[in-house]
Design a protein around this motif. Structure first.
Motif, mmCIF file in Angstrom:
data_model
loop_
_atom_site.group_PDB
_atom_site.id
_atom_site.type_symbol
_atom_site.label_atom_id
_atom_site.label_comp_id
_atom_site.label_asym_id
_atom_site.label_seq_id
_atom_site.Cartn_x
_atom_site.Cartn_y
_atom_site.Cartn_z
ATOM 1 N N ASP A 69 -1.113 -8.249 16.843
ATOM 2 C CA ASP A 69 -0.449 -7.247 15.999
ATOM 3 C C ASP A 69 -0.542 -7.583 14.509
ATOM 4 O O ASP A 69 0.118 -6.970 13.684
ATOM 5 N N LEU A 70 -1.354 -8.588 14.171
ATOM 6 C CA LEU A 70 -1.467 -9.030 12.772
ATOM 7 C C LEU A 70 -2.931 -8.964 12.336
ATOM 8 O O LEU A 70 -3.649 -9.960 12.370
ATOM 9 N N PRO A 71 -3.391 -7.763 11.919
ATOM 10 C CA PRO A 71 -4.832 -7.599 11.697
ATOM 11 C C PRO A 71 -5.391 -8.490 10.577
ATOM 12 O O PRO A 71 -6.556 -8.859 10.627
ATOM 13 N N LYS A 72 -4.588 -8.813 9.563
ATOM 14 C CA LYS A 72 -5.114 -9.645 8.473
ATOM 15 C C LYS A 72 -5.380 -11.081 8.939
ATOM 16 O O LYS A 72 -6.121 -11.814 8.328
ATOM 17 N N PRO A 84 -6.798 0.877 4.800
ATOM 18 C CA PRO A 84 -7.546 -0.392 4.764
ATOM 19 C C PRO A 84 -6.687 -1.592 4.347
ATOM 20 O O PRO A 84 -6.885 -2.695 4.846
ATOM 21 N N VAL A 85 -5.685 -1.381 3.462
ATOM 22 C CA VAL A 85 -4.886 -2.521 2.996
ATOM 23 C C VAL A 85 -4.036 -3.086 4.133
ATOM 24 O O VAL A 85 -4.088 -4.276 4.431
ATOM 25 N N CYS A 86 -3.258 -2.197 4.802
ATOM 26 C CA CYS A 86 -2.349 -2.733 5.814
ATOM 27 C C CYS A 86 -3.068 -3.040 7.122
ATOM 28 O O CYS A 86 -2.525 -3.718 7.989
ATOM 29 N N LEU A 87 -4.329 -2.577 7.241
ATOM 30 C CA LEU A 87 -5.116 -2.973 8.420
ATOM 31 C C LEU A 87 -5.922 -4.239 8.134
ATOM 32 O O LEU A 87 -6.627 -4.744 9.002
ATOM 33 N N GLY A 88 -5.842 -4.720 6.892
ATOM 34 C CA GLY A 88 -6.515 -5.967 6.549
ATOM 35 C C GLY A 88 -8.030 -5.853 6.556
ATOM 36 O O GLY A 88 -8.731 -6.808 6.886
ATOM 37 N N LEU A 89 -8.560 -4.672 6.174
ATOM 38 C CA LEU A 89 -10.011 -4.525 6.162
ATOM 39 C C LEU A 89 -10.596 -5.307 4.979
ATOM 40 O O LEU A 89 -9.949 -5.461 3.945
ATOM 41 N N PRO A 90 -11.821 -5.796 5.134
ATOM 42 C CA PRO A 90 -12.412 -6.622 4.068
ATOM 43 C C PRO A 90 -12.488 -5.860 2.749
ATOM 44 O O PRO A 90 -12.836 -4.681 2.725
ATOM 45 N N CYS A 124 0.856 -1.191 0.000
ATOM 46 C CA CYS A 124 0.000 0.000 0.000
ATOM 47 C C CYS A 124 0.892 1.240 0.000
ATOM 48 O O CYS A 124 2.114 1.123 0.075
ATOM 49 N N GLY A 125 0.276 2.417 -0.050
ATOM 50 C CA GLY A 125 1.047 3.656 -0.155
ATOM 51 C C GLY A 125 1.379 4.301 1.178
ATOM 52 O O GLY A 125 1.888 5.425 1.220
ATOM 53 N N CYS A 126 1.120 3.610 2.297
ATOM 54 C CA CYS A 126 1.410 4.189 3.609
ATOM 55 C C CYS A 126 2.914 4.360 3.806
ATOM 56 O O CYS A 126 3.701 3.559 3.330
ATOM 57 N N SER A 127 3.273 5.401 4.585
ATOM 58 C CA SER A 127 4.684 5.680 4.848
ATOM 59 C C SER A 127 5.293 4.601 5.757
ATOM 60 O O SER A 127 4.629 4.048 6.633
ATOM 61 N N THR A 128 6.584 4.338 5.540
ATOM 62 C CA THR A 128 7.308 3.374 6.374
ATOM 63 C C THR A 128 8.100 4.080 7.471
ATOM 64 O O THR A 128 8.859 3.443 8.194
#
Ligand SMILES: [Zn+2]
Length: 481
Positions: free
Chosen positions: A86-89, A40-46, A24-28
Protein backbone atom coordinates in the motif's frame (compact mmCIF):
# COMPACT_ATOMS: atom_id res chain seq x y z
CA UNK A 1 -1.52 -6.66 40.23
CA UNK A 2 -1.29 -4.23 43.12
CA UNK A 3 2.51 -4.67 43.33
CA UNK A 4 2.92 -3.55 39.73
CA UNK A 5 2.56 -0.28 37.94
CA UNK A 6 1.92 0.18 34.22
CA UNK A 7 3.86 2.71 32.16
CA UNK A 8 2.07 3.76 28.99
CA UNK A 9 2.90 6.17 26.19
CA UNK A 10 0.56 6.80 23.26
CA UNK A 11 1.29 7.55 19.62
CA UNK A 12 -1.72 9.17 18.03
CA UNK A 13 -2.17 9.74 14.31
CA UNK A 14 -4.76 12.27 13.17
CA UNK A 15 -5.79 13.18 9.62
CA UNK A 16 -5.62 16.90 9.01
CA UNK A 17 -8.84 18.47 7.70
CA UNK A 18 -7.54 19.66 4.35
CA UNK A 19 -9.35 19.47 1.01
CA UNK A 20 -6.24 18.13 -0.73
CA UNK A 21 -3.36 15.79 0.06
CA UNK A 22 -0.07 16.69 1.74
CA UNK A 23 2.09 16.94 -1.39
CA UNK A 24 -0.34 17.02 -4.35
CA UNK A 25 -3.73 18.43 -5.34
CA UNK A 26 -5.69 15.16 -5.07
CA UNK A 27 -8.85 15.19 -2.96
CA UNK A 28 -8.74 13.74 0.57
CA UNK A 29 -12.45 12.90 0.53
CA UNK A 30 -13.32 9.66 2.30
CA UNK A 31 -15.46 7.04 0.56
CA UNK A 32 -14.81 7.98 -3.08
CA UNK A 33 -14.45 5.22 -5.69
CA UNK A 34 -11.18 3.33 -5.08
CA UNK A 35 -8.11 4.83 -6.77
CA UNK A 36 -10.08 7.80 -8.15
CA UNK A 37 -8.13 10.37 -6.10
CA UNK A 38 -4.62 9.67 -7.30
CA UNK A 39 -1.93 11.30 -9.41
CA UNK A 40 1.75 10.70 -10.30
CA UNK A 41 2.88 12.38 -7.04
CA UNK A 42 0.87 10.29 -4.59
CA UNK A 43 1.41 7.15 -6.67
CA UNK A 44 5.15 7.73 -6.44
CA UNK A 45 5.74 7.66 -10.20
CA UNK A 46 9.30 8.46 -11.30
CA UNK A 47 10.01 12.16 -11.76
CA UNK A 48 6.92 13.41 -9.91
CA UNK A 49 7.80 16.08 -7.34
CA UNK A 50 5.99 16.78 -4.05
CA UNK A 51 4.96 20.30 -3.00
CA UNK A 52 3.99 20.94 0.63
CA UNK A 53 0.33 21.83 1.28
CA UNK A 54 0.36 25.16 3.16
CA UNK A 55 -3.02 24.53 4.81
CA UNK A 56 -1.73 21.24 6.23
CA UNK A 57 1.26 23.04 7.73
CA UNK A 58 -1.01 25.70 9.26
CA UNK A 59 -3.22 23.04 10.85
CA UNK A 60 -0.21 21.14 12.19
CA UNK A 61 1.10 24.40 13.67
CA UNK A 62 -2.27 25.08 15.25
CA UNK A 63 -2.27 21.61 16.82
CA UNK A 64 1.28 22.16 18.09
CA UNK A 65 0.30 25.40 19.76
CA UNK A 66 -2.91 23.97 21.24
CA UNK A 67 -0.84 21.19 22.82
CA UNK A 68 1.56 23.70 24.34
CA UNK A 69 4.45 22.53 22.17
CA UNK A 70 7.52 24.54 21.26
CA UNK A 71 7.36 25.07 17.49
CA UNK A 72 10.78 24.56 15.94
CA UNK A 73 12.05 27.27 13.62
CA UNK A 74 13.37 24.61 11.34
CA UNK A 75 12.03 21.15 10.71
CA UNK A 76 12.63 18.70 7.91
CA UNK A 77 10.86 15.93 6.04
CA UNK A 78 12.62 12.59 5.90
CA UNK A 79 12.05 9.38 3.99
CA UNK A 80 11.05 6.46 6.14
CA UNK A 81 11.84 3.45 3.97
CA UNK A 82 9.87 0.26 4.05
CA UNK A 83 8.23 -1.95 1.51
CA UNK A 84 4.57 -2.72 1.63
CA UNK A 85 2.02 -3.00 -1.19
CA UNK A 86 0.00 0.00 0.00
CA UNK A 87 3.08 2.27 -0.16
CA UNK A 88 3.85 2.88 -3.84
CA UNK A 89 6.80 5.24 -3.23
CA UNK A 90 8.60 2.59 -1.16
CA UNK A 91 8.91 5.14 1.62
CA UNK A 92 6.67 7.32 3.74
CA UNK A 93 7.45 11.03 3.96
CA UNK A 94 7.65 11.84 7.64
CA UNK A 95 9.72 13.97 9.99
CA UNK A 96 12.48 12.31 11.94
CA UNK A 97 15.38 14.09 13.59
CA UNK A 98 13.81 17.54 13.18
CA UNK A 99 10.09 17.34 14.04
CA UNK A 100 7.75 20.31 13.66
CA UNK A 101 7.20 20.79 17.41
CA UNK A 102 8.42 19.37 20.72
CA UNK A 103 7.97 19.51 24.48
CA UNK A 104 4.26 20.16 24.98
CA UNK A 105 1.77 18.89 27.54
CA UNK A 106 -1.92 18.50 28.16
CA UNK A 107 -3.78 18.25 31.43
CA UNK A 108 -6.13 15.30 31.82
CA UNK A 109 -8.56 14.54 34.60
CA UNK A 110 -9.21 11.07 36.01
CA UNK A 111 -11.62 10.60 38.89
CA UNK A 112 -11.40 14.26 39.85
CA UNK A 113 -7.60 14.36 39.82
CA UNK A 114 -5.75 16.48 37.31
CA UNK A 115 -2.52 15.23 35.81
CA UNK A 116 -0.09 16.75 33.33
CA UNK A 117 0.88 14.44 30.47
CA UNK A 118 3.92 15.42 28.45
CA UNK A 119 3.86 15.54 24.65
CA UNK A 120 7.30 14.57 23.37
CA UNK A 121 6.86 15.62 19.76
CA UNK A 122 4.44 16.42 16.98
CA UNK A 123 5.39 15.83 13.38
CA UNK A 124 3.77 15.74 9.95
CA UNK A 125 3.69 12.78 7.58
CA UNK A 126 1.73 11.36 4.67
CA UNK A 127 -0.58 8.37 5.01
CA UNK A 128 -0.27 5.08 3.15
CA UNK A 129 -2.97 3.47 1.01
CA UNK A 130 -5.27 0.76 2.15
CA UNK A 131 -5.07 -2.98 1.46
CA UNK A 132 -8.45 -4.63 0.98
CA UNK A 133 -8.35 -8.29 1.97
CA UNK A 134 -12.08 -8.91 2.04
CA UNK A 135 -15.25 -8.31 0.10
CA UNK A 136 -14.23 -9.49 -3.40
CA UNK A 137 -15.23 -12.77 -5.10
CA UNK A 138 -11.54 -13.72 -5.33
CA UNK A 139 -10.51 -12.39 -1.93
CA UNK A 140 -9.28 -15.88 -1.02
CA UNK A 141 -6.50 -15.52 -3.61
CA UNK A 142 -6.00 -11.79 -4.14
CA UNK A 143 -5.75 -8.60 -2.15
CA UNK A 144 -6.78 -5.27 -3.63
CA UNK A 145 -5.29 -1.87 -2.98
CA UNK A 146 -7.00 1.52 -2.76
CA UNK A 147 -4.51 4.38 -3.11
CA UNK A 148 -7.01 7.16 -2.30
CA UNK A 149 -5.60 7.49 1.22
CA UNK A 150 -2.03 7.61 -0.07
CA UNK A 151 -0.61 11.04 0.72
CA UNK A 152 -3.44 12.22 2.98
CA UNK A 153 -1.85 14.52 5.59
CA UNK A 154 -1.35 13.25 9.11
CA UNK A 155 0.10 14.54 12.30
CA UNK A 156 1.64 12.10 14.72
CA UNK A 157 1.53 13.10 18.37
CA UNK A 158 3.84 11.16 20.66
CA UNK A 159 3.27 11.34 24.40
CA UNK A 160 5.83 10.93 27.17
CA UNK A 161 5.50 7.63 29.07
CA UNK A 162 3.53 9.53 31.73
CA UNK A 163 0.35 7.47 31.71
CA UNK A 164 -0.07 4.93 34.52
CA UNK A 165 -3.39 3.21 33.79
CA UNK A 166 -5.83 2.44 30.98
CA UNK A 167 -8.13 5.08 32.52
CA UNK A 168 -5.43 7.74 32.17
CA UNK A 169 -4.73 6.65 28.59
CA UNK A 170 -8.44 6.90 27.84
CA UNK A 171 -8.65 10.39 29.37
CA UNK A 172 -5.56 11.51 27.46
CA UNK A 173 -6.93 10.34 24.11
CA UNK A 174 -10.29 11.90 24.89
CA UNK A 175 -8.75 15.27 25.81
CA UNK A 176 -6.50 15.19 22.78
CA UNK A 177 -9.45 14.42 20.51
CA UNK A 178 -11.43 17.29 22.04
CA UNK A 179 -8.56 19.73 21.40
CA UNK A 180 -8.11 18.58 17.79
CA UNK A 181 -11.85 18.93 17.17
CA UNK A 182 -12.10 22.36 18.81
CA UNK A 183 -9.21 23.67 16.76
CA UNK A 184 -10.71 22.09 13.61
CA UNK A 185 -7.38 20.41 12.98
CA UNK A 186 -9.02 17.01 12.48
CA UNK A 187 -12.53 15.61 12.40
CA UNK A 188 -11.15 12.72 14.52
CA UNK A 189 -13.57 10.25 12.97
CA UNK A 190 -12.28 6.97 14.36
CA UNK A 191 -14.57 4.83 12.21
CA UNK A 192 -13.05 6.34 9.07
CA UNK A 193 -9.53 6.01 10.45
CA UNK A 194 -9.03 9.75 10.91
CA UNK A 195 -7.81 9.19 14.47
CA UNK A 196 -5.67 6.15 15.21
CA UNK A 197 -3.78 5.12 18.28
CA UNK A 198 -0.84 2.86 19.13
CA UNK A 199 0.48 2.34 22.65
CA UNK A 200 3.84 1.55 24.22
CA UNK A 201 3.21 -0.49 27.32
CA UNK A 202 5.51 -1.82 30.03
CA UNK A 203 5.13 -2.77 33.66
CA UNK A 204 7.44 -2.42 36.66
CA UNK A 205 7.27 -3.02 40.37
CA UNK A 206 5.60 -0.11 42.11
CA UNK A 207 8.26 2.32 43.34
CA UNK A 208 10.87 1.15 40.80
CA UNK A 209 12.56 3.88 38.78
CA UNK A 210 13.72 1.91 35.79
CA UNK A 211 11.24 1.25 33.02
CA UNK A 212 10.48 -2.35 32.13
CA UNK A 213 10.83 -3.69 28.57
CA UNK A 214 8.00 -2.33 26.48
CA UNK A 215 5.74 -3.83 23.87
CA UNK A 216 4.09 -1.73 21.21
CA UNK A 217 0.39 -2.44 20.79
CA UNK A 218 -1.03 -1.38 17.45
CA UNK A 219 -4.53 -0.90 16.12
CA UNK A 220 -6.29 0.67 19.12
CA UNK A 221 -8.76 2.43 16.93
CA UNK A 222 -11.65 2.96 19.26
CA UNK A 223 -11.87 4.16 22.82
CA UNK A 224 -13.28 0.83 23.89
CA UNK A 225 -10.49 -1.23 22.31
CA UNK A 226 -7.91 1.09 23.85
CA UNK A 227 -9.03 0.38 27.40
CA UNK A 228 -9.54 -3.36 26.78
CA UNK A 229 -6.28 -3.88 24.95
CA UNK A 230 -4.25 -2.02 27.58
CA UNK A 231 -5.86 -3.96 30.41
CA UNK A 232 -5.15 -7.21 28.61
CA UNK A 233 -1.55 -6.29 27.80
CA UNK A 234 -0.76 -5.12 31.35
CA UNK A 235 -2.10 -8.35 32.83
CA UNK A 236 -0.23 -10.41 30.25
CA UNK A 237 3.09 -8.75 31.05
CA UNK A 238 2.61 -9.13 34.81
CA UNK A 239 1.79 -12.82 34.33
CA UNK A 240 4.95 -13.35 32.26
CA UNK A 241 7.14 -11.67 34.90
CA UNK A 242 5.42 -13.40 37.81
CA UNK A 243 6.02 -16.79 36.20
CA UNK A 244 9.75 -16.00 35.96
CA UNK A 245 9.81 -15.03 32.30
CA UNK A 246 10.88 -11.79 30.68
CA UNK A 247 9.11 -9.42 28.29
CA UNK A 248 10.24 -9.40 24.67
CA UNK A 249 10.43 -6.04 22.98
CA UNK A 250 8.01 -6.54 20.12
CA UNK A 251 5.05 -5.18 18.23
CA UNK A 252 1.70 -6.70 19.06
CA UNK A 253 -1.67 -6.33 17.41
CA UNK A 254 -4.96 -6.05 19.24
CA UNK A 255 -7.12 -8.90 17.99
CA UNK A 256 -10.63 -7.66 18.56
CA UNK A 257 -12.40 -10.96 17.90
CA UNK A 258 -10.14 -12.94 20.23
CA UNK A 259 -9.97 -10.16 22.83
CA UNK A 260 -6.18 -10.37 23.15
CA UNK A 261 -2.95 -8.84 21.88
CA UNK A 262 -0.86 -11.03 19.60
CA UNK A 263 2.70 -10.68 18.32
CA UNK A 264 3.00 -9.44 14.73
CA UNK A 265 5.17 -11.52 12.44
CA UNK A 266 8.59 -9.94 12.70
CA UNK A 267 9.09 -9.84 8.91
CA UNK A 268 6.00 -7.68 8.66
CA UNK A 269 7.56 -5.09 10.87
CA UNK A 270 11.26 -4.53 10.44
CA UNK A 271 12.53 -1.60 12.48
CA UNK A 272 15.29 -0.51 10.15
CA UNK A 273 13.71 2.38 8.29
CA UNK A 274 16.99 3.90 7.02
CA UNK A 275 15.65 7.42 7.49
CA UNK A 276 17.29 10.16 5.47
CA UNK A 277 16.28 13.74 4.62
CA UNK A 278 13.94 13.86 1.62
CA UNK A 279 15.97 15.49 -1.16
CA UNK A 280 12.80 16.57 -3.02
CA UNK A 281 11.53 18.79 -0.21
CA UNK A 282 12.93 21.97 1.27
CA UNK A 283 13.32 22.19 5.04
CA UNK A 284 10.27 23.73 6.70
CA UNK A 285 11.07 27.14 8.10
CA UNK A 286 8.52 28.62 10.51
CA UNK A 287 8.94 32.36 11.11
CA UNK A 288 7.80 34.32 14.16
CA UNK A 289 5.24 36.00 11.89
CA UNK A 290 3.72 32.63 10.97
CA UNK A 291 3.58 31.58 14.62
CA UNK A 292 1.86 34.84 15.51
CA UNK A 293 -0.70 34.34 12.71
CA UNK A 294 -1.48 30.89 14.10
CA UNK A 295 -1.85 32.33 17.60
CA UNK A 296 -4.33 34.92 16.35
CA UNK A 297 -6.41 32.30 14.52
CA UNK A 298 -6.56 30.03 17.57
CA UNK A 299 -10.10 29.48 18.91
CA UNK A 300 -10.84 29.28 22.62
CA UNK A 301 -9.59 25.89 23.83
CA UNK A 302 -11.70 23.43 25.87
CA UNK A 303 -9.93 24.10 29.20
CA UNK A 304 -10.34 27.88 28.87
CA UNK A 305 -13.98 27.51 27.89
CA UNK A 306 -14.60 25.23 30.86
CA UNK A 307 -13.24 27.87 33.26
CA UNK A 308 -15.11 30.71 31.54
CA UNK A 309 -18.46 28.89 31.61
CA UNK A 310 -18.15 28.47 35.38
CA UNK A 311 -17.24 32.09 36.03
CA UNK A 312 -19.48 33.76 33.42
CA UNK A 313 -22.59 31.66 33.92
CA UNK A 314 -22.23 30.51 37.52
CA UNK A 315 -22.67 26.85 36.58
CA UNK A 316 -20.92 23.91 38.25
CA UNK A 317 -17.67 22.43 36.94
CA UNK A 318 -19.59 19.25 36.15
CA UNK A 319 -22.22 21.06 34.04
CA UNK A 320 -19.53 23.15 32.36
CA UNK A 321 -17.69 19.93 31.54
CA UNK A 322 -20.80 18.44 29.93
CA UNK A 323 -21.52 21.60 27.94
CA UNK A 324 -17.95 22.08 26.68
CA UNK A 325 -17.53 18.44 25.61
CA UNK A 326 -17.81 19.67 22.05
CA UNK A 327 -17.58 23.09 20.46
CA UNK A 328 -21.04 22.63 18.88
CA UNK A 329 -22.72 21.89 22.20
CA UNK A 330 -20.95 24.82 23.87
CA UNK A 331 -22.10 27.09 21.03
CA UNK A 332 -25.66 25.81 21.38
CA UNK A 333 -25.70 26.66 25.08
CA UNK A 334 -24.27 30.12 24.54
CA UNK A 335 -26.76 30.86 21.74
CA UNK A 336 -29.64 29.85 24.02
CA UNK A 337 -28.36 32.16 26.78
CA UNK A 338 -27.87 34.97 24.29
CA UNK A 339 -31.49 34.48 23.17
CA UNK A 340 -32.63 35.10 26.74
CA UNK A 341 -32.56 31.72 28.49
CA UNK A 342 -31.50 31.90 32.15
CA UNK A 343 -28.00 30.34 32.13
CA UNK A 344 -28.35 27.87 34.99
CA UNK A 345 -31.73 26.64 33.76
CA UNK A 346 -30.41 26.31 30.22
CA UNK A 347 -27.37 24.37 31.46
CA UNK A 348 -29.63 22.02 33.33
CA UNK A 349 -32.13 21.47 30.52
CA UNK A 350 -29.46 20.97 27.88
CA UNK A 351 -27.43 18.51 29.93
CA UNK A 352 -30.46 16.50 31.06
CA UNK A 353 -33.49 16.82 28.74
CA UNK A 354 -31.77 17.68 25.49
CA UNK A 355 -28.81 15.31 25.66
CA UNK A 356 -30.99 12.43 26.75
CA UNK A 357 -33.28 12.89 23.75
CA UNK A 358 -30.36 13.35 21.35
CA UNK A 359 -28.86 10.18 22.74
CA UNK A 360 -32.09 8.22 22.46
CA UNK A 361 -32.59 9.27 18.85
CA UNK A 362 -28.87 8.94 17.97
CA UNK A 363 -28.71 12.52 16.81
CA UNK A 364 -25.86 14.98 17.16
CA UNK A 365 -26.36 18.52 18.44
CA UNK A 366 -26.03 19.80 14.86
CA UNK A 367 -29.18 17.83 13.90
CA UNK A 368 -31.11 18.98 16.97
CA UNK A 369 -34.74 19.75 15.98
CA UNK A 370 -35.01 22.38 18.75
CA UNK A 371 -33.10 25.56 17.93
CA UNK A 372 -31.31 27.41 20.76
CA UNK A 373 -33.77 30.25 20.15
CA UNK A 374 -36.87 28.07 20.70
CA UNK A 375 -35.31 26.51 23.78
CA UNK A 376 -34.69 30.00 25.18
CA UNK A 377 -38.29 30.90 24.40
CA UNK A 378 -39.54 27.86 26.31
CA UNK A 379 -37.27 28.45 29.31
CA UNK A 380 -38.35 32.08 29.56
CA UNK A 381 -41.96 30.92 29.75
CA UNK A 382 -41.09 28.51 32.55
CA UNK A 383 -39.08 31.22 34.30
CA UNK A 384 -41.95 33.72 34.11
CA UNK A 385 -44.43 31.12 35.36
CA UNK A 386 -46.49 31.00 32.18
CA UNK A 387 -46.12 27.24 32.34
CA UNK A 388 -44.86 24.97 35.11
CA UNK A 389 -41.52 23.17 34.83
CA UNK A 390 -43.40 19.87 34.49
CA UNK A 391 -45.47 21.20 31.59
CA UNK A 392 -42.28 22.67 30.14
CA UNK A 393 -40.86 19.19 29.86
CA UNK A 394 -43.96 17.97 28.03
CA UNK A 395 -43.80 20.94 25.65
CA UNK A 396 -40.11 20.28 25.12
CA UNK A 397 -40.84 16.67 24.17
CA UNK A 398 -43.27 17.86 21.48
CA UNK A 399 -40.81 20.50 20.29
CA UNK A 400 -38.15 17.85 19.93
CA UNK A 401 -40.45 15.55 17.98
CA UNK A 402 -42.06 18.11 15.71
CA UNK A 403 -39.78 21.16 15.68
CA UNK A 404 -42.83 23.32 16.53
CA UNK A 405 -42.57 26.52 18.57
CA UNK A 406 -43.43 26.44 22.30
CA UNK A 407 -46.13 29.12 22.05
CA UNK A 408 -47.99 27.09 19.38
CA UNK A 409 -47.86 23.92 21.43
CA UNK A 410 -49.00 25.61 24.63
CA UNK A 411 -51.92 27.29 22.86
CA UNK A 412 -52.93 24.23 20.82
CA UNK A 413 -52.91 21.89 23.79
CA UNK A 414 -54.19 24.33 26.41
CA UNK A 415 -51.14 23.92 28.59
CA UNK A 416 -50.83 27.40 30.02
CA UNK A 417 -50.37 27.44 33.77
CA UNK A 418 -53.51 27.70 35.86
CA UNK A 419 -53.07 30.74 38.05
CA UNK A 420 -56.78 31.28 38.63
CA UNK A 421 -56.88 30.57 42.36
CA UNK A 422 -60.64 29.92 42.45
CA UNK A 423 -60.23 27.14 39.89
CA UNK A 424 -57.36 25.63 41.88
CA UNK A 425 -59.32 25.96 45.11
CA UNK A 426 -62.30 24.13 43.61
CA UNK A 427 -60.11 21.17 42.63
CA UNK A 428 -58.24 21.24 45.96
CA UNK A 429 -61.51 21.05 47.89
CA UNK A 430 -62.62 18.05 45.85
CA UNK A 431 -59.28 16.29 46.47
CA UNK A 432 -59.46 16.95 50.21
CA UNK A 433 -63.08 15.80 50.40
CA UNK A 434 -62.14 12.46 48.81
CA UNK A 435 -59.52 11.61 51.46
CA UNK A 436 -60.89 12.11 54.96
CA UNK A 437 -58.34 9.57 56.34
CA UNK A 438 -55.41 11.60 55.11
CA UNK A 439 -56.98 14.80 56.35
CA UNK A 440 -57.21 13.24 59.79
CA UNK A 441 -53.56 12.13 59.61
CA UNK A 442 -52.49 15.60 58.60
CA UNK A 443 -54.39 17.22 61.40
CA UNK A 444 -52.87 14.69 63.82
CA UNK A 445 -49.44 16.08 62.91
CA UNK A 446 -48.36 13.86 60.02
CA UNK A 447 -47.13 16.57 57.66
CA UNK A 448 -45.86 13.96 55.19
CA UNK A 449 -49.34 13.50 53.74
CA UNK A 450 -49.29 17.10 52.56
CA UNK A 451 -47.24 15.96 49.56
CA UNK A 452 -49.97 13.47 48.74
CA UNK A 453 -52.52 16.27 48.46
CA UNK A 454 -50.20 18.40 46.33
CA UNK A 455 -49.62 15.42 44.05
CA UNK A 456 -53.36 14.84 43.68
CA UNK A 457 -54.08 18.45 42.78
CA UNK A 458 -51.23 18.52 40.26
CA UNK A 459 -52.56 15.33 38.73
CA UNK A 460 -56.08 16.70 38.42
CA UNK A 461 -54.71 19.82 36.72
CA UNK A 462 -52.35 17.83 34.46
CA UNK A 463 -49.42 19.53 36.18
CA UNK A 464 -50.58 22.95 35.09
CA UNK A 465 -51.51 24.49 38.45
CA UNK A 466 -49.17 27.10 39.82
CA UNK A 467 -47.31 25.09 42.51
CA UNK A 468 -47.07 27.98 44.94
CA UNK A 469 -50.79 28.67 44.75
CA UNK A 470 -51.53 24.96 45.25
CA UNK A 471 -49.41 24.93 48.42
CA UNK A 472 -51.06 28.00 49.88
CA UNK A 473 -54.58 26.91 49.07
CA UNK A 474 -54.11 23.38 50.41
CA UNK A 475 -52.59 24.65 53.66
CA UNK A 476 -55.55 26.92 54.13
CA UNK A 477 -58.13 24.22 53.43
CA UNK A 478 -56.40 21.55 55.53
CA UNK A 479 -56.02 23.83 58.51
CA UNK A 480 -59.81 23.92 58.51
CA UNK A 481 -60.45 27.39 57.19
ZN1 LIG B 1 -2.05 12.91 -5.86
Amino acid sequence: MARYEAVIGLEVHAHLQTMTKLFCGCSTRFGDAPNSNTCPVCLGLPGALPVLNRKALDLALRASMALGCKIQERSRFARKNYFYPDLPKGYQISMYELPLAIAGAIVVEVEGEKKRIGVTRLHMEDDAGKSLHEGFPDSDRWSYIDFNRCGVPLIEIVSEPDLRSPAEAYAYLNTLKQILEYTEVSNCNMEEGSLRCDANVSVRLRGAHKFGTKAEVKNLNSFRYLAHALEYEIERQIAVIESGGSITQETRLWNLAAGRTEPMRSKEFAHDYRYFPDPDLLPVSVSAVMVEAVRRSMPELPAAKLARFQSDYGITEYDAGVLTASQDLADYFESAVKAGAPAKTAANWISVELLRRLNDTRKGISDCPVTPHSLADLLRKVDKGEITAGTGKRVFAVMFETGRQPADIIAAEGLAQITDTSAIEKIAREVVAKSPDNVAKYRAGNEGVFKFFVGQVMRETRGQANPQAVNEILKRILSGE
